[in-house]
Design a protein around this motif. Structure first.
Motif, short mmCIF file in Angstrom:
data_model
loop_
_atom_site.label_atom_id
_atom_site.label_comp_id
_atom_site.label_asym_id
_atom_site.label_seq_id
_atom_site.Cartn_x
_atom_site.Cartn_y
_atom_site.Cartn_z
N THR B 200 0.68 -1.13 0.09
CA THR B 200 0.01 -0.12 0.02
C THR B 200 0.87 1.18 0.14
O THR B 200 0.39 2.32 -0.26
CB THR B 200 -1.10 0.10 1.36
OG1 THR B 200 -0.03 -0.35 2.34
CG2 THR B 200 -1.87 -1.11 1.30
N LYS B 201 2.04 1.16 0.64
CA LYS B 201 3.09 2.50 0.50
C LYS B 201 4.28 2.46 -0.59
O LYS B 201 4.23 3.15 -1.54
CB LYS B 201 3.54 2.65 1.83
CG LYS B 201 2.46 3.11 2.94
CD LYS B 201 3.14 3.58 4.37
CE LYS B 201 2.08 4.21 5.13
NZ LYS B 201 2.63 4.73 6.39
N VAL B 202 5.01 1.47 -0.30
CA VAL B 202 6.21 1.40 -1.18
C VAL B 202 6.10 1.51 -2.54
O VAL B 202 6.46 2.20 -3.29
CB VAL B 202 7.25 0.29 -0.65
CG1 VAL B 202 8.49 0.33 -1.21
CG2 VAL B 202 7.40 0.45 1.08
N LEU B 203 4.94 0.52 -2.89
CA LEU B 203 4.83 0.36 -4.24
C LEU B 203 3.94 1.71 -4.95
O LEU B 203 3.76 1.62 -6.27
CB LEU B 203 4.02 -0.90 -4.47
CG LEU B 203 4.74 -2.39 -4.21
CD1 LEU B 203 3.80 -3.62 -4.63
CD2 LEU B 203 6.05 -2.39 -4.78
N LYS B 204 3.57 2.25 -3.87
CA LYS B 204 2.82 3.71 -4.56
C LYS B 204 4.10 4.70 -4.52
O LYS B 204 3.37 6.17 -4.58
CB LYS B 204 1.84 3.97 -3.68
CG LYS B 204 0.59 3.09 -4.13
CD LYS B 204 -0.63 3.60 -3.57
CE LYS B 204 -1.85 2.50 -3.78
NZ LYS B 204 -1.87 1.21 -3.68
N GLY B 205 5.20 4.26 -4.22
CA GLY B 205 6.23 5.44 -4.05
C GLY B 205 6.32 6.05 -3.26
O GLY B 205 7.13 7.28 -2.87
N LYS B 206 5.53 5.69 -1.98
CA LYS B 206 5.60 6.61 -0.81
C LYS B 206 6.74 5.82 0.48
O LYS B 206 7.10 4.73 -0.05
CB LYS B 206 4.47 6.32 0.01
CG LYS B 206 3.11 7.17 -0.71
CD LYS B 206 1.93 7.15 0.25
CE LYS B 206 0.48 7.35 -0.61
NZ LYS B 206 -0.39 6.45 -0.15
#
Lengths: 10, 212
Positions: B200-206
């Motif tokens: 939910t975060k890293v794959l969205k560049g967060k």
């Protein structure tokens, strides 16, 4: 538990 | 050998290479738990003692040698070469709380009461909880570098893929090893909340941040 002869997995 | 186990081993190899690259390139082991790496070195040392007594295949031997060598190399980088960047204050998980219960369990629940088999069992049980100091450190610092989260994702996927391999081997080879399966499920479950944050975060560049 059943005896596992040789562990072939890493 | 099947595609699930092979991809599991590749994922494991990738995780180790990502970690070594991160430490070497950034010349820093910030955010990395040295305690987990010590536990991994213990896992490979106790599991691969059969390196000298049984030969499975060149692949099996090569991977065992690499896992042992890379685990000690990582410890060297963390505790010696880049020890100034080792975050001792956040790497505070008590390893003895993992090693001792696992050691007792290995003596109680095993396939065969012989030294090699008890060490192998100890190694399987220890591996299932070896990542806890690292996950604890990430939760304590409240965040992890993106490269570190890729390392954790690859490492978590390795045993998740092994679970698929065990299902495959049960149905197609009639083979199963309850000790490895149960420990592997526990190990993978421990990564679940990390997997959720990673997707939910890293794959969205967060940035991977945990609610502190």
């Amino acid at each position: 538990l059943q005896v596992i002869s040789e562990h072939d997995e890493l | 050998m099947n595609v699930f186990r092979l991809s599991g081993d590749v994922s494991h190899l990738l995780a180790i290479l990502i970690l070594l690259m991160k430490i070497w390139k950034t010349r820093s082991c910030a955010g990395i738990s040295g305690k987990s790496q010590i536990l991994f070195a213990l896992v490979y040392t106790t599991r691969y003692l059969d390196l000298f007594t049984s030969f499975i295949s060149p692949y099996n031997t090569a991977m065992k040698v690499f896992f042992i060598a890379s685990s000690y190399a990582t410890i060297y980088l963390i505790y010696l070469k880049f020890k100034a960047t080792y975050d001792r204050n956040h790497d505070t998980f008590r390893m003895e709380f993992l090693v001792l219960p696992v050691l007792v369990l290995a003596f109680v629940v095993n396939h065969d009461f012989t030294p090699l088999e008890i060490l192998w069992t100890f190694s399987i049980y220890l591996e299932s909880v070896a990542i806890l100091p690292q996950l604890f450190m990430v939760s304590k610092t409240g965040q992890a570098e993106t490269i570190t989260s890729h390392y954790l994702f690859a490492l978590g996927m390795y045993r998740a893929l092994y679970i698929v391999n065990w299902v495959y081997r049960y149905y197609f080879e009639g083979f199963y090893d309850l000790i490895a399966i149960i420990a592997g499920v526990v190990q993978t479950v421990l990564y679940c909340d990390f997997f959720y944050l990673y997707v939910t975060k890293v794959l969205k560049g967060k940035q991977l941040t945990l609610p502190a």
